[in-house]
Scaffold this motif. Structure first.
Motif, short mmCIF file in Angstrom:
data_model
loop_
_atom_site.label_atom_id
_atom_site.label_comp_id
_atom_site.label_asym_id
_atom_site.label_seq_id
_atom_site.Cartn_x
_atom_site.Cartn_y
_atom_site.Cartn_z
N ARG A 49 98.25 122.51 149.82
CA ARG A 49 98.24 123.51 149.19
C ARG A 49 98.42 124.88 149.90
O ARG A 49 97.47 125.07 150.85
CB ARG A 49 97.05 123.97 148.00
CG ARG A 49 97.12 125.17 147.35
CD ARG A 49 95.91 125.27 146.41
NE ARG A 49 94.66 124.84 146.59
CZ ARG A 49 93.88 125.97 147.02
NH1 ARG A 49 94.17 127.15 147.14
NH2 ARG A 49 92.60 125.62 147.54
N TRP A 80 98.14 132.72 145.26
CA TRP A 80 97.00 131.72 145.83
C TRP A 80 96.22 131.39 144.57
O TRP A 80 95.76 130.24 144.68
CB TRP A 80 96.31 132.55 146.80
CG TRP A 80 95.05 131.87 147.47
CD1 TRP A 80 95.15 131.00 148.55
CD2 TRP A 80 93.74 131.81 146.83
NE1 TRP A 80 94.08 130.41 148.58
CE2 TRP A 80 92.96 130.88 147.69
CE3 TRP A 80 93.17 132.31 146.01
CZ2 TRP A 80 91.49 130.47 147.59
CZ3 TRP A 80 91.99 132.15 145.84
CH2 TRP A 80 91.11 131.26 146.51
N ARG A 100 95.30 127.42 143.25
CA ARG A 100 94.24 126.76 143.27
C ARG A 100 93.80 126.21 141.69
O ARG A 100 93.36 125.15 141.47
CB ARG A 100 93.23 127.72 143.90
CG ARG A 100 91.63 127.13 143.62
CD ARG A 100 90.71 127.99 144.06
NE ARG A 100 90.27 128.99 142.86
CZ ARG A 100 89.35 129.99 142.90
NH1 ARG A 100 88.75 130.07 143.87
NH2 ARG A 100 89.35 130.80 141.91
N THR A 152 100.52 138.04 146.28
CA THR A 152 100.08 136.95 147.19
C THR A 152 98.84 136.31 146.73
O THR A 152 98.44 135.31 146.63
CB THR A 152 100.00 137.34 148.79
OG1 THR A 152 101.01 137.96 149.06
CG2 THR A 152 99.43 136.39 149.49
N VAL A 196 100.17 128.98 150.00
CA VAL A 196 99.69 130.24 149.27
C VAL A 196 100.77 130.58 148.17
O VAL A 196 100.51 130.68 147.02
CB VAL A 196 100.10 131.41 150.34
CG1 VAL A 196 99.85 133.03 149.40
CG2 VAL A 196 98.78 131.52 151.28
N HIS A 221 103.79 128.18 143.20
CA HIS A 221 102.92 128.72 142.18
C HIS A 221 103.38 130.10 141.31
O HIS A 221 104.47 130.56 141.90
CB HIS A 221 101.85 129.45 143.29
CG HIS A 221 101.24 128.23 143.98
ND1 HIS A 221 100.61 128.49 145.44
CD2 HIS A 221 101.32 126.89 144.04
CE1 HIS A 221 100.35 127.25 145.79
NE2 HIS A 221 100.59 126.40 145.04
#
Length: 493
Positions: A67, A25, A29, A21, A69, A98
């Motif tokens: 955005r 994340w 970013r 996770t 996770v 992601h």
């Protein structure tokens, strides 16, 4: 005792889940920062190459970036103006997953670890309405899927759907475009394949058909201001059908371009092999065209072009206008000077036409030099004469060579006649006119003839002409051309 391994396993699962996770994340970013940087660079490149600050340039905008996770939802907007000056917008949606193992990519069979997986789709809008209307409801005209690596490298596939719209005016087979970019080397590689593109003009009845379209491109950027690229476009066949006339076809044409730019300066080399030309069932031989343009300041050229378009528009709106004012003349001079400053060079390296009966060829070179500042002080009222004088003084050197084969020319005339069902009826007339006209040119010293081949060689440098090896002044050259054309030469200083 049995519960302890279960607790350890559960603890490891929790730790891995938390680690994944956090990693997801982080990559989300990082990818957002990259995307924002890419959009900024795209707009910067557009601004650097846009012709005029007076016209609003296209802008790519991130309208919304949600955005999460494990994924992000992004909305892009490409804003621009059409020819009428009206605002137009193309809306795009990006479903971004992601890393390190984007679930959307895994479901599509892409198991490579990645920073992110992007899937961009167009949203319905006025400008894309014909495209959306030409495909089944719920389908998309195209999708762009991109694998984004940890180092910022990108591998994309742009899938275009088959479409037919406008009552048969456009028939596109669809196809796939592949792209790869390596930020470490700043190198981009693209390839594409389309089976068919057909365009039909209902007013004229002309139909153009492109088959077996293949595109390859290789681009490298040494820094933010320099770019090198080479492209190749290969087709199996191009055919043009005109009502009440035999079809024209180009079999196996190949178009190649090599270009390099630093800032606004660019060098370009173009090589066009038009392939085997067919007129109906007749063979017209093969044409090769080579062009090169060196030291061109594209921003200066675009600014000059915009000013000339503005003057033409003003002239059309005011037909009684006596012509450009002195201020406008001075502005033209100020815009021409930056175009000439880098000493641009334009060259028709070769226009080569070959048949079984012979070969004809044309070559041309025009090399410019910067003009002196005192040119702008010239009190010339006629802008066309002023521009003519300025360009003549800016020519460093120029040359033109011609080789024309009479048997080849007569073969082309014969083949066209047969294609139209008229046979060789035009051959005797063309043969007579060829002999008469080239004979007159030969008597004036403008061409040389050996058998059935006519040649000519013209050169200009330092206000001196050389015609087929014979040096002469501009006045003498004008006198030689006077039986054929009228020249208004500027005063020689």
């Amino acid at each position: 005792m049995k519960q302890r391994p279960l607790k350890i396993t559960a603890g490891l699962v929790v730790i891995l889940a938390l680690a994944y996770t956090g990693t997801s994340w982080y990559f989300g970013r990082q990818t957002q920062e990259r995307i924002e940087s890419w959009v900024e660079k795209i707009n910067q490149r557009i601004a650097e190459r846009w012709p005029s600050s007076e016209t609003a340039r296209p802008v790519l905008v991130i309208r919304d970036y949600q955005r999460g996770v494990f994924s992000s939802d992004i909305r892009y907007s490409l804003q621009f103006h059409d020819k009428q000056g009206d605002n137009k917008t193309v809306e795009l949606r990006d479903a971004l997953s992601h890393g390190p193992w984007p679930w959307t990519a895994v479901r599509q069979g892409e198991w490579r670890p990645a920073a992110a997986w992007s899937q961009i789709e167009p949203l319905p809008s006025d400008i894309l309405k014909p495209w959306f209307g030409a495909i089944p409801e719920g389908a998309l005209p195209w999708t762009l899927k991109s694998w984004i690596g940890f180092g910022g490298d990108i591998a994309s596939q742009w899938q275009l759907a088959p479409i037919q719209f406008g009552n048969g005016r456009v028939d596109f087979s669809g196809g796939l475009v592949k792209f790869f970019f390596d930020p470490a080397t700043q190198r981009g590689i693209a390839s594409a394949r389309f089976d068919r593109l057909v365009s039909f003009d209902t007013d004229s009845g002309v139909r153009a058909r492109f088959e077996g379209i293949e595109l390859k491109a290789n681009t490298t950027s040494r820094d933010a201001s320099s770019l090198q690229s080479d492209q190749q476009l290969r087709l199996d066949r191009i055919s043009v059908e005109v009502p009440d006339s035999p079809a024209i076809a180009f079999v196996g044409p190949v178009l190649k371009t090599i270009s390099s730019s630093t800032g606004s300066l660019t060098d370009n080399q173009l090589d066009y092999d038009l392939g085997r030309i067919q007129y109906g069932d007749q063979d017209l031989g093969r044409i090769n065209l080579g062009l090169s343009f060196d030291h061109l300041d594209m921003l200066a050229l675009q600014a000059l072009s915009s000013e000339l378009e503005h003057l033409e528009q003003t002239k059309n709106e005011r037909p009684d206008d006596v012509g450009p004012s002195r201020e406008q003349q001075q502005r033209l001079i100020s815009l021409i000077k930056p175009v000439l400053a880098p000493s641009p060079r334009l060259s028709l390296d070769s226009l080569h036409w070959e048949t079984s009966q012979g070969t004809s060829e044309i070559k041309f070179l025009l090399e410019f030099q910067p003009v002196a500042d005192d040119v702008s002080q010239s009190a010339v009222e006629d802008v066309s004469r002023m521009l003519n004088e300025m360009i003549i003084k800016a020519i460093r050197q120029s040359s033109a060579q011609l080789r024309l084969s009479k048997p080849m020319l007569l073969q082309i005339v014969s083949q066209i006649g047969k294609g139209q069902g008229e046979g060789d009826v035009g051959v005797p007339l063309v043969s007579m006119l060829f002999d008469q006209f080239t004979g007159k040119l030969q008597r004036e010293g403008l061409v040389q003839r050996q058998g059935d081949v006519v040649t000519a060689d013209y050169r200009y440098a330092g206000q001196q002409f050389t015609v087929n090896g014979k040096p002469m002044s501009p006045v003498e050259f004008a006198a030689m051309l006077s039986p054929f054309v009228s020249l208004d030469l500027p005063d020689q200083q």
